[in-house]
Design a protein around this motif. Structure first.
Motif, PDB file in Angstrom:
ATOM      1  N   GLY A   1      28.325 -38.701 -14.280  1.00 21.57           N
ATOM      2  CA  GLY A   1      27.213 -38.977 -13.367  1.00 21.57           C
ATOM      3  C   GLY A   1      26.212 -39.953 -13.970  1.00 21.57           C
ATOM      4  N   LEU A   2      25.898 -39.760 -15.228  1.00 19.95           N
ATOM      5  CA  LEU A   2      24.949 -40.662 -15.897  1.00 19.95           C
ATOM      6  C   LEU A   2      25.528 -42.068 -16.040  1.00 19.95           C
ATOM      7  N   SER A   3      26.822 -42.128 -16.367  1.00 20.06           N
ATOM      8  CA  SER A   3      27.467 -43.438 -16.509  1.00 20.06           C
ATOM      9  C   SER A   3      27.484 -44.185 -15.180  1.00 20.06           C
ATOM     10  N   LYS A   4      27.767 -43.473 -14.106  1.00 17.53           N
ATOM     11  CA  LYS A   4      27.769 -44.106 -12.784  1.00 17.53           C
ATOM     12  C   LYS A   4      26.374 -44.605 -12.436  1.00 17.53           C
ATOM     13  N   ARG A   5      25.383 -43.769 -12.698  1.00 16.72           N
ATOM     14  CA  ARG A   5      23.998 -44.169 -12.415  1.00 16.72           C
ATOM     15  C   ARG A   5      23.610 -45.410 -13.220  1.00 16.72           C
ATOM     16  N   PHE A   6      23.965 -45.415 -14.512  1.00 15.28           N
ATOM     17  CA  PHE A   6      23.670 -46.569 -15.362  1.00 15.28           C
ATOM     18  C   PHE A   6      24.329 -47.832 -14.803  1.00 15.28           C
ATOM     19  N   ASN A   7      25.607 -47.714 -14.462  1.00 20.85           N
ATOM     20  CA  ASN A   7      26.328 -48.878 -13.938  1.00 20.85           C
ATOM     21  C   ASN A   7      25.778 -49.344 -12.604  1.00 20.85           C
ATOM     22  N   ASP A   8      25.372 -48.420 -11.745  1.00 23.14           N
ATOM     23  CA  ASP A   8      24.768 -48.792 -10.466  1.00 23.14           C
ATOM     24  C   ASP A   8      23.464 -49.549 -10.676  1.00 23.14           C
TER      25      ASP A   8
ATOM     26  N   GLU B   1      22.615 -53.495  -9.786  1.00 26.83           N
ATOM     27  CA  GLU B   1      21.445 -53.910  -8.996  1.00 26.83           C
ATOM     28  C   GLU B   1      20.603 -54.930  -9.756  1.00 26.83           C
ATOM     29  N   LEU B   2      20.425 -54.706 -11.035  1.00 26.24           N
ATOM     30  CA  LEU B   2      19.648 -55.648 -11.844  1.00 26.24           C
ATOM     31  C   LEU B   2      20.323 -57.019 -11.906  1.00 26.24           C
TER      32      LEU B   2
ATOM     33  N   LYS C   1      21.988 -58.397  -9.647  1.00 23.19           N
ATOM     34  CA  LYS C   1      21.784 -59.075  -8.361  1.00 23.19           C
ATOM     35  C   LYS C   1      20.418 -59.738  -8.270  1.00 23.19           C
ATOM     36  N   VAL C   2      19.422 -59.142  -8.907  1.00 24.28           N
ATOM     37  CA  VAL C   2      18.050 -59.620  -8.721  1.00 24.28           C
ATOM     38  C   VAL C   2      17.479 -60.377  -9.920  1.00 24.28           C
ATOM     39  N   THR C   3      18.206 -60.427 -11.014  1.00 24.39           N
ATOM     40  CA  THR C   3      17.700 -61.147 -12.185  1.00 24.39           C
ATOM     41  C   THR C   3      18.294 -62.547 -12.225  1.00 24.39           C
ATOM     42  N   PRO C   4      17.550 -63.453 -12.821  1.00 21.73           N
ATOM     43  CA  PRO C   4      18.084 -64.822 -12.943  1.00 21.73           C
ATOM     44  C   PRO C   4      19.304 -64.850 -13.869  1.00 21.73           C
ATOM     45  N   GLU C   5      20.139 -65.838 -13.658  1.00 20.49           N
ATOM     46  CA  GLU C   5      21.363 -65.998 -14.450  1.00 20.49           C
ATOM     47  C   GLU C   5      21.063 -65.999 -15.950  1.00 20.49           C
ATOM     48  N   SER C   6      19.935 -66.543 -16.325  1.00 20.00           N
ATOM     49  CA  SER C   6      19.582 -66.630 -17.749  1.00 20.00           C
ATOM     50  C   SER C   6      19.381 -65.259 -18.388  1.00 20.00           C
ATOM     51  N   ALA C   7      19.136 -64.230 -17.597  1.00 21.76           N
ATOM     52  CA  ALA C   7      18.918 -62.890 -18.128  1.00 21.76           C
ATOM     53  C   ALA C   7      20.203 -62.054 -18.159  1.00 21.76           C
TER      54      ALA C   7
ATOM     55  N   SER D   1      21.480 -60.600 -21.480  1.00 23.68           N
ATOM     56  CA  SER D   1      20.788 -59.390 -21.933  1.00 23.68           C
ATOM     57  C   SER D   1      21.340 -58.158 -21.227  1.00 23.68           C
ATOM     58  N   LEU D   2      21.656 -58.284 -19.960  1.00 21.26           N
ATOM     59  CA  LEU D   2      22.234 -57.153 -19.229  1.00 21.26           C
ATOM     60  C   LEU D   2      23.622 -56.811 -19.752  1.00 21.26           C
ATOM     61  N   TYR D   3      24.403 -57.841 -20.077  1.00 20.12           N
ATOM     62  CA  TYR D   3      25.723 -57.593 -20.668  1.00 20.12           C
ATOM     63  C   TYR D   3      25.591 -56.919 -22.032  1.00 20.12           C
ATOM     64  N   ALA D   4      24.553 -57.304 -22.770  1.00 21.44           N
ATOM     65  CA  ALA D   4      24.311 -56.687 -24.077  1.00 21.44           C
ATOM     66  C   ALA D   4      23.985 -55.199 -23.905  1.00 21.44           C
ATOM     67  N   LEU D   5      23.183 -54.874 -22.899  1.00 14.51           N
ATOM     68  CA  LEU D   5      22.889 -53.466 -22.627  1.00 14.51           C
ATOM     69  C   LEU D   5      24.151 -52.686 -22.276  1.00 14.51           C
ATOM     70  N   GLU D   6      25.008 -53.304 -21.497  1.00 17.77           N
ATOM     71  CA  GLU D   6      26.272 -52.676 -21.122  1.00 17.77           C
ATOM     72  C   GLU D   6      27.134 -52.416 -22.358  1.00 17.77           C
ATOM     73  N   GLU D   7      27.163 -53.375 -23.262  1.00 17.75           N
ATOM     74  CA  GLU D   7      27.948 -53.241 -24.497  1.00 17.75           C
ATOM     75  C   GLU D   7      27.373 -52.146 -25.397  1.00 17.75           C
ATOM     76  N   ILE D   8      26.060 -52.094 -25.480  1.00 16.78           N
ATOM     77  CA  ILE D   8      25.411 -51.049 -26.287  1.00 16.78           C
ATOM     78  C   ILE D   8      25.776 -49.675 -25.755  1.00 16.78           C
TER      79      ILE D   8
END
Length: 85
Positions: free
Chosen positions: A27-34, A38-39, A41-47, A50-57
């Motif tokens: 449940g937590l993993s699904k919530r994190f991925n959701d 969403e982030l 979709k709304v963050t600029p390509e340049s960011a 950082s989101l991929y880094a969070l996913e890797e962490i």
């Protein structure tokens, strides 16, 4: 030979423990991925890096779980030898 067998069994059991942990945290993993989706979709390509880094962490937790199991096993063996001495 015995140490190879132990190492193989530790590896096998570590994967089993990891699977249980992943199931418990599904449940937590699904919530994190959701939220991450969403982030993205709304963050600029340049960011996005950082989101991929969070996913890797987050994905690295698997290695920590497996290492923790090995540490627990090692501690149990030390405790057993202390009690039997």
């Amino acid at each position: 030979m015995f140490m190879e067998w132990i190492d193989h069994k530790l590896e096998q059991r570590s994967w089993e423990v990891l699977k249980v942990c992943e199931e418990e945290n599904e449940g937590l993993s699904k919530r994190f991925n959701d939220i991450l989706s969403e982030l993205k979709k709304v963050t600029p390509e340049s960011a996005h890096n950082s989101l991929y880094a969070l996913e890797e962490i987050c994905a690295q937790k698997s290695l920590v779980i497996m290492q923790a199991y090995r540490i627990g096993f090692s501690d149990a063996m030390k405790l057993k030898s202390t009690v039997l001495d």
